[in-house]
Design a protein around this motif. Structure first.
Motif, PDB file in Angstrom:
ATOM      1  N   VAL A 121       0.895  -1.061  -0.085  1.00 36.93           N
ATOM      2  CA  VAL A 121      -0.097   0.213  -0.121  1.00 36.93           C
ATOM      3  C   VAL A 121       0.798   1.207  -0.016  1.00 36.93           C
ATOM      4  CG1 VAL A 121      -0.344   0.004   2.429  1.00 36.93           C
ATOM      5  CG2 VAL A 121      -1.761   1.082   1.007  1.00 36.93           C
ATOM      6  N   THR A 122       0.456   2.142  -0.737  1.00 34.23           N
ATOM      7  CA  THR A 122       1.301   3.403  -0.797  1.00 34.23           C
ATOM      8  C   THR A 122       0.512   4.390  -0.512  1.00 34.23           C
ATOM      9  OG1 THR A 122       2.500   2.639  -2.844  1.00 34.23           O
ATOM     10  CG2 THR A 122       2.496   5.085  -2.601  1.00 34.23           C
ATOM     11  N   VAL A 123       1.083   5.321   0.450  1.00 28.54           N
ATOM     12  CA  VAL A 123       0.393   6.495   1.293  1.00 28.54           C
ATOM     13  C   VAL A 123       1.005   7.820   0.950  1.00 28.54           C
ATOM     14  CG1 VAL A 123      -0.338   7.451   3.455  1.00 28.54           C
ATOM     15  CG2 VAL A 123      -0.161   5.024   3.336  1.00 28.54           C
ATOM     16  N   SER A 124       0.370   8.616   0.676  1.00 31.48           N
ATOM     17  CA  SER A 124       1.047   9.932   0.059  1.00 31.48           C
ATOM     18  C   SER A 124       0.445  11.150   0.904  1.00 31.48           C
ATOM     19  CB  SER A 124       0.591  10.311  -1.321  1.00 31.48           C
ATOM     20  OG  SER A 124       1.144   9.290  -2.094  1.00 31.48           O
ATOM     21  N   ASP A 125       1.171  12.336   0.879  1.00 31.21           N
ATOM     22  CA  ASP A 125       0.683  13.616   1.529  1.00 31.21           C
ATOM     23  C   ASP A 125       0.853  14.536   0.373  1.00 31.21           C
ATOM     24  OD1 ASP A 125       3.477  14.559   1.245  1.00 31.21           O
ATOM     25  OD2 ASP A 125       3.619  14.756   3.242  1.00 31.21           O
TER      26      ASP A 125
END
Length: 181
Positions: A121-125
């Motif tokens: 899973v990839t999380v971004s801001d």
């Protein structure tokens, strides 16, 4: 570096950074709160870790409400789920068991939202993620949505806790469920 680069960096710094992406890989999804707590991300020392674990907890919720509630309560820290929140989550996850898996790499409508393994899973801001003190709004892309979904986190001490999530929402129908496919 040009003057425009300096201005761009100053704006980004003033907004608390932004445009950062972190990817998390899980060999298997946790099936209990103890397994979730045993993961290295369970230190909750970054909002990205807590957001990634939220996807795992939502997957557990789809399989077993009580286990999912336990995991979400751990991620929520000092403010556990209310009865209202539990009822809302139950209503949202019913009939949407594929939704949580759509956040993992490889899960698309074409393959019935079957994620690649290991689970990634990839999380971004973004530059607006840190506008409120002690809060962060991060984004997770779904293979079944055109835009990323939000997870809001709140900092207490050195840890980031789940404040609210907007992950259990409709996604595109999987190929096997779409009569027009």
């Amino acid at each position: 570096m040009s003057i425009f680069d300096n201005i761009k960096n100053a704006v980004s710094d003033a907004a608390g950074g932004g445009n950062k992406t972190e990817t998390f890989t899980f060999q298997a999804l946790p099936e209990s709160v103890a397994e979730l707590q045993a993961l290295p991300e369970a230190t909750l020392d970054s909002p990205f870790k807590t957001a990634a674990l939220t996807v795992c907890a939502i997957c557990a919720l789809a399989a077993d409400l009580e286990i999912g509630y336990d995991m979400l309560n751990f991620l929520k820290g000092p403010q556990p789920l209310s009865n209202h929140e539990k009822a809302f989550l139950k209503e949202r996850i019913t009939g949407r068991v594929k939704v949580p898996f759509s956040y993992f790499k490889g899960a698309t409508p074409e393959n019935d939202y079957t994620p690649s393994q290991p689970f990634t899973v990839t999380v971004s801001d973004n530059p607006y993620s840190y506008q409120d003190d002690s809060y962060a709004v991060l984004y997770i892309s779904s293979g079944g949505a055109d835009s990323p979904r939000q997870v809001k986190l709140r900092k207490k001490g050195d840890q980031w806790f789940l404040w609210e999530q907007f992950l259990i929402v409709d996604i595109k129908k999987s190929k096997s469920e779409d009569p027009w496919a």
